[in-house]
Design an enzyme around this catalytic site. Structure first.
Site, PDB file in Angstrom:
ATOM      1  N   LYS A  93       0.860  -1.188   0.000  1.00  0.00           N
ATOM      2  CA  LYS A  93       0.000   0.000   0.000  1.00  0.00           C
ATOM      3  C   LYS A  93       0.894   1.235   0.000  1.00  0.00           C
ATOM      4  O   LYS A  93       1.954   1.238   0.635  1.00  0.00           O
ATOM      5  CB  LYS A  93      -0.896  -0.014   1.242  1.00  0.00           C
ATOM      6  CG  LYS A  93      -1.936   1.110   1.291  1.00  0.00           C
ATOM      7  CD  LYS A  93      -2.828   0.970   2.541  1.00  0.00           C
ATOM      8  CE  LYS A  93      -3.889   2.059   2.604  1.00  0.00           C
ATOM      9  NZ  LYS A  93      -4.776   1.890   3.785  1.00  0.00           N
ATOM     10  N   SER A 131      -9.786   1.889   2.883  1.00  0.00           N
ATOM     11  CA  SER A 131      -8.908   2.673   2.045  1.00  0.00           C
ATOM     12  C   SER A 131      -7.878   1.855   1.262  1.00  0.00           C
ATOM     13  O   SER A 131      -7.315   2.356   0.291  1.00  0.00           O
ATOM     14  CB  SER A 131      -8.161   3.681   2.924  1.00  0.00           C
ATOM     15  OG  SER A 131      -7.270   3.003   3.798  1.00  0.00           O
ATOM     16  N   SER A 158     -10.001  -0.449   7.047  1.00  0.00           N
ATOM     17  CA  SER A 158      -9.404  -0.268   5.725  1.00  0.00           C
ATOM     18  C   SER A 158      -8.731  -1.502   5.129  1.00  0.00           C
ATOM     19  O   SER A 158      -8.341  -1.481   3.967  1.00  0.00           O
ATOM     20  CB  SER A 158      -8.369   0.867   5.777  1.00  0.00           C
ATOM     21  OG  SER A 158      -9.020   2.106   5.755  1.00  0.00           O
TER      22      SER A 158
END
Lengths: 484, 471
Positions: free
Chosen positions: B76, B151, B175
């Site tokens: 990420k 997210s 997330s």
């Protein structure tokens, strides 16, 4: 002081920031060293790069506990950290890690002298741990402010006093005491010019006897203890004048201008930042246990108040000497070493206050650069005490040679130069008889009351003995001989 | 090549000579290229990963490879990796390269995992649909008209669409688990403090936690063994000894709490509800005890989470100021405009909204009404959660009330978007581990997950039971 001024009294509290002499910064492993090339002691943590986290430096905790013990504070068990948020170019994270509701030390006191020389306790509100910001340099580039982040993250203890002081002298004495203390504890070098010790003063005035405090003004940017006193004295006078002429005192922050000894307004407290304090989520609370405090207590050095008490009450030194010795940790340490080698405490103090300090002052050097060891000075004192040499020989002859050859022993120097004095009564008797025999008429005059002639006989004996006669013994024997 | 489903499968294929590691990396690189419209990757480290694949292949051949050799990993874009760009999907970190590696990437690298690239996400991990990225939204591989979740949308999509075997995300309010549910993969959020946050770009420090996206529970357990544990760079990382998470132990007669209110909430899709109820029956049939328990703070979870996470974010994001790195506005003329213009132009709308809300709740005069109160509510949530977990081994809920929604469906209404986190924020506020298991498919064709939570540091139990359920 004018009549108007006598109606008022001042209320003064000080906030001191002391930079700690830890090896690394408060929350990172970056070096904590003054004077390095700008922006060389900056890792990603100091630069607040994304993803970096603070790591607490336990040495800062030990230092805070030391100061807390020395000031007789309550030391907190559970220490939380807080963030103080504000934007400034030299504050990389946009917040300072500090302590808000749980300062490590609360209460405690510093004992100072008031303006009449009497002891007075100044209560402490709190001492807490925090980190310094970087440095903004405004005067080196005509167009830009330069930023040095070496200082960012350097550990600080903030020492907040109660508003217990009433004049500039007390503030001067308080700050001197605090500086002395941090130097004795070896946690801060106490150098105000370099900014390792900084002080802000909160000052207000009120009518004598009034309970209600006046509007408080904060004064910043005083880079010496003397300037703190000057700023406070100026500010008290300014506030009295304001009040007398019917003006309101503004709740504001003022800056001290050392060039003309005045203060000027920096900003109103109305414009003050809202720092939005909240608990620092990146650091777990630090727990201090009783035995942590106990083990630090064991490593505590002797503190100035203790030493002063010892010198006055155990060693019988004069107040003047005792205070001067205690005033500087290094002088006190030298003295402590000296008195571990001699029991003649007064003699030791005299030597330190006289010939030793004289030499330091003359050359403008620090006691750490003094060539003669405390042990050698003690040997010198012993030579005098044992009547091997006179005080003046020790002082004027051996001491200068010892300064040049600090490895030699004072006794060797005295022997090599044939300065060991004659204290053999029989030998002395011969010199005395010779001296008396030489001036029979003077003997008569002496016996008729002209006691001043003693000098003449002493001089003669000294001449005959080539200066080695023990003066004390000689004068004793002479007197006996002359007065029958 | 058939996309592998676990590291074990990769290793046996490598051993059998079905393909070598370079072939496998090329397979993923091809997939990334073919599926580039999903917008999962922000950057692919093609040459580097191929080079490293050769090195690891020779280690495998020599029998000296680490535990994760053969695992191709995506990161990420809020997990820093030395010498590589990282942006948290924000314009404000334009051009920024990290000078150091996060603890997680260092540990993965030490076990010979290969990093293939960095993955799109909501800006600074703020969002539930990956529509808040400065680099465009991530599409759901099961239906490109739907969001990937957020997210960590790029991380979920990358694994689901076989662009890498495993990816890492961060979970502050759901997330990891919510996009895992939307994309049909396993998503694990470990106990707070189990995995070091050193090198994770902070959103809300008291809740952020890094975790993996995988196809299999085994892989989740395996990588947790590698990344978990104490870290000198993170004071909040636990010093508790880690378990052998990948050695599953059978669990019989488990006691499972189902939060009653979660099944009665208005927004819950009926098929999701049915799936959970069916699951409950199945668990009972397998000899486990499943009981309904009341959790009276369900409606307080999201507001409490919002106040606290925004407060921390407002402070954590102060460092992005245009002074030392990243984006600086060309319109800045002095210090104040360097701050205001760089931040106004550099941050996206949602990030600015949260900074402003967070600044507000910490302000004098509002602190007690918002921040302090939220802290108190958090304590109540923690206590109630602890109480449930004293009586039960696990808490079971849907991961999300519904399947992945269409683009734009929630983006006009931030409050509706915030309610996406209703089942997931409890684990973050209470600091407990949670996992989303890809068990179900909706009649609309989209996958959805089951969420299991356990007590702090009980990842081994949680993963063992997950393995049992997934089969």
């Amino acid at each position: 002081m004018s009549k108007e001024h006598e109606k008022y009294e001042a209320v003064i509290g000080l906030e001191i920031h002391a930079q700690m002499l830890t090896r690394s910064k408060a929350y990172s492993s970056d070096k904590n060293e003054y004077g390095a090339i700008p922006n060389t002691q900056v890792s990603p943590v100091t630069l607040a790069h994304p993803g970096t986290l603070p790591v607490f430096n336990r040495q800062l905790l030990d230092f805070a506990i030391k100061l807390g013990i020395a000031c007789d504070c309550d030391i907190r068990e559970v220490n939380e950290f807080a963030r103080k948020n504000y934007f400034y170019g030299d504050l990389p994270k946009g917040y300072q890690i500090t302590q808000d509701t749980t300062p490590i030390c609360t209460g405690g006191k510093i004992v100072i002298e008031d303006i009449d020389g009497n002891p007075k306790e100044i209560a402490l509100t709190r001492i807490h741990m925090e980190e310094d910001s970087g440095k903004s340099i405004h005067d080196q580039d005509p167009f830009n402010t330069l930023i040095d982040l070496n200082r960012a993250g350097v550990p600080l203890l903030e020492i907040v006093s109660e508003p217990d002081m009433i004049n500039g002298t007390e503030a001067y004495n308080y700050l001197s005491e605090v500086r002395k203390l941090v130097r004795y504890l070896d946690i801060c070098d106490g150098n105000m010019e370099e900014g390792s010790l900084r002080c802000d003063a909160n000052i207000s005035i009120k009518l004598k006897g009034d309970k209600k405090l006046g509007t408080k003004v904060e004064v910043k940017n005083m880079n010496s203890i003397r300037n703190v006193q000057r700023a406070i004295e100026y500010e008290i006078a300014r506030q009295i004048e304001c009040t007398e002429s019917g003006e309101e005192i503004v709740h504001e922050t003022r800056s001290f201008d050392a060039a003309n000894g005045t203060t000027f307004s920096m900003r109103s407290k109305e414009d003050a930042n809202d720092y939005r304090f909240f608990p620092e989520p990146d650091l777990q609370p630090v727990i201090i246990r009783e035995n942590d405090i106990a083990s630090i207590r064991k490593t505590m050095p002797k503190l100035p108040a203790e030493l002063l008490d010892k010198y006055l009450n155990e060693l019988g030194l004069s107040e003047y000497d005792a205070k001067i010795i205690v005033d500087s940790k290094s002088i006190a340490l030298y003295f402590e070493e000296l008195i571990s080698h001699t029991k003649n405490y007064k003699g030791a103090a005299n030597w330190l206050m006289g010939p030793v300090k004289g030499y330091l002052n003359e050359l403008g050097i620090h006691i750490s650069e003094f060539p003669i060891s405390a042990q050698k000075i003690a040997e010198l004192i012993a030579l005098v005490d044992d009547d091997k040499v006179s005080n003046s020989v020790a002082n004027q002859k051996i001491y200068p040679l010892l300064l040049k050859n600090p490895d030699k022993s004072p006794l060797d120097i005295a022997q090599e130069n044939n300065w060991i004095q004659e204290s053999n009564t029989a030998a002395l008797g011969e010199f005395i008889s010779a001296a008396i025999g030489k001036y029979p008429d003077k003997v008569e005059e002496y016996r008729n009351g002209k006691k001043g002639l003693m000098g003449l006989f002493m001089g003669e004996v000294m001449k005959l003995s080539k200066g080695k006669a023990d003066p004390k013994l000689t004068s004793q024997l002479l007197r006996k001989e002359l007065e029958g | 090549m058939k996309a592998p489903r676990s590291l074990k499968e990769v290793r046996s294929s490598l051993t059998a000579g079905d393909y070598n590691l370079i072939d496998l990396v090329r397979f993923y690189l091809d997939n990334i290229e073919q599926k580039s419209d999903l917008n999962a990757f922000l950057e692919v480290w093609k040459d580097e990963v191929l080079e490293q694949a050769e090195q690891v292949q020779s280690k495998i051949d020599a029998g000296t490879a680490g535990r994760l050799a053969g695992m191709v990993v995506g990161l990420k874009d809020n997990i820093v990796y030395k010498g590589h760009k990282v942006s948290a999907s924000s314009k404000i970190l334009e051009g920024f390269e990290s000078l150091y590696s996060s603890t997680v990437t260092e540990r993965l690298e030490a076990e010979d995992a290969l990093f293939i690239g960095r993955l799109n996400c909501d800006e600074f991990a703020m969002g539930s649909s990956n529509e808040n990225s400065a680099f465009g939204p991530v599409k759901n591989p099961h239906n490109p008209a739907c969001v990937s979740g957020g997210s960590s949308g790029g991380s979920a999509t990358a694994v689901a669409a076989d662009m890498c075997l495993v990816s890492f995300g961060s979970d502050t309010g759901g997330s990891i688990r919510q996009p895992a549910s939307f994309c049909g993969v396993v998503g694990l959020k470990p106990t707070y403090g189990r995995v070091s946050r050193h090198g994770l770009i902070a959103y809300a420090s008291s809740m952020d936690q890094i975790g993996p996206f995988t196809h299999s529970v085994e892989d989740a357990a395996l990588v947790l063994e590698v990344i978990a544990g104490k870290d000198n760079f993170d004071n909040t990382a636990s010093t508790k000894v880690i378990d052998d998470y990948a050695s599953f132990t059978p669990i019989s007669n488990a006691r499972i709490a189902v939060i009653e209110e979660s099944l009665n909430s208005d927004g819950l899709d009926s098929e999701v509800k049915t799936a959970i109820n069916t699951q409950i029956e199945k668990l009972r049939a397998d000899g486990h005890t499943v009981e309904m328990v009341s959790f009276p703070y369900l409606d307080e979870l999201v507001p409490c989470y919002n106040v606290l996470s925004n407060a921390e974010a407002s402070s954590n994001l102060s460092r992005f100021d245009g002074m030392r790195y990243g984006y600086r506005s060309e319109n800045a003329v002095d210090v104040p405009t360097t701050y205001s213009k760089s931040r106004t132009e550099g941050f996206g709308k949602e990030v600015k909204r949260r900074i402003m809300l967070g600044t507000f709740v910490l302000s004098t005069g509002y602190y007690d009404a918002y921040y302090s109160k939220a802290q108190k509510v958090r304590r109540l949530i923690q206590e109630k959660t602890d109480e449930i977990l004293q009586d039960f081994d696990f808490i079971l809920t849907p991961t999300s009330p519904h399947t992945a929604f269409k683009f734009g469906e929630n983006s006009h209404d931030p409050v509706a978007m915030y309610l996406e986190d209703i089942y997931t924020v409890q684990a973050n506020l209470a600091g407990i581990p949670g996992v989303s298991l890809p068990l179900y498919t909706h009649s609309n064709g989209m996958p959805f997950g089951l969420q299991l939570m356990a007590n702090k540091f009980e990842e081994k139990k949680l993963l063992s039971f997950s393995k049992q359920i997934v089969g």
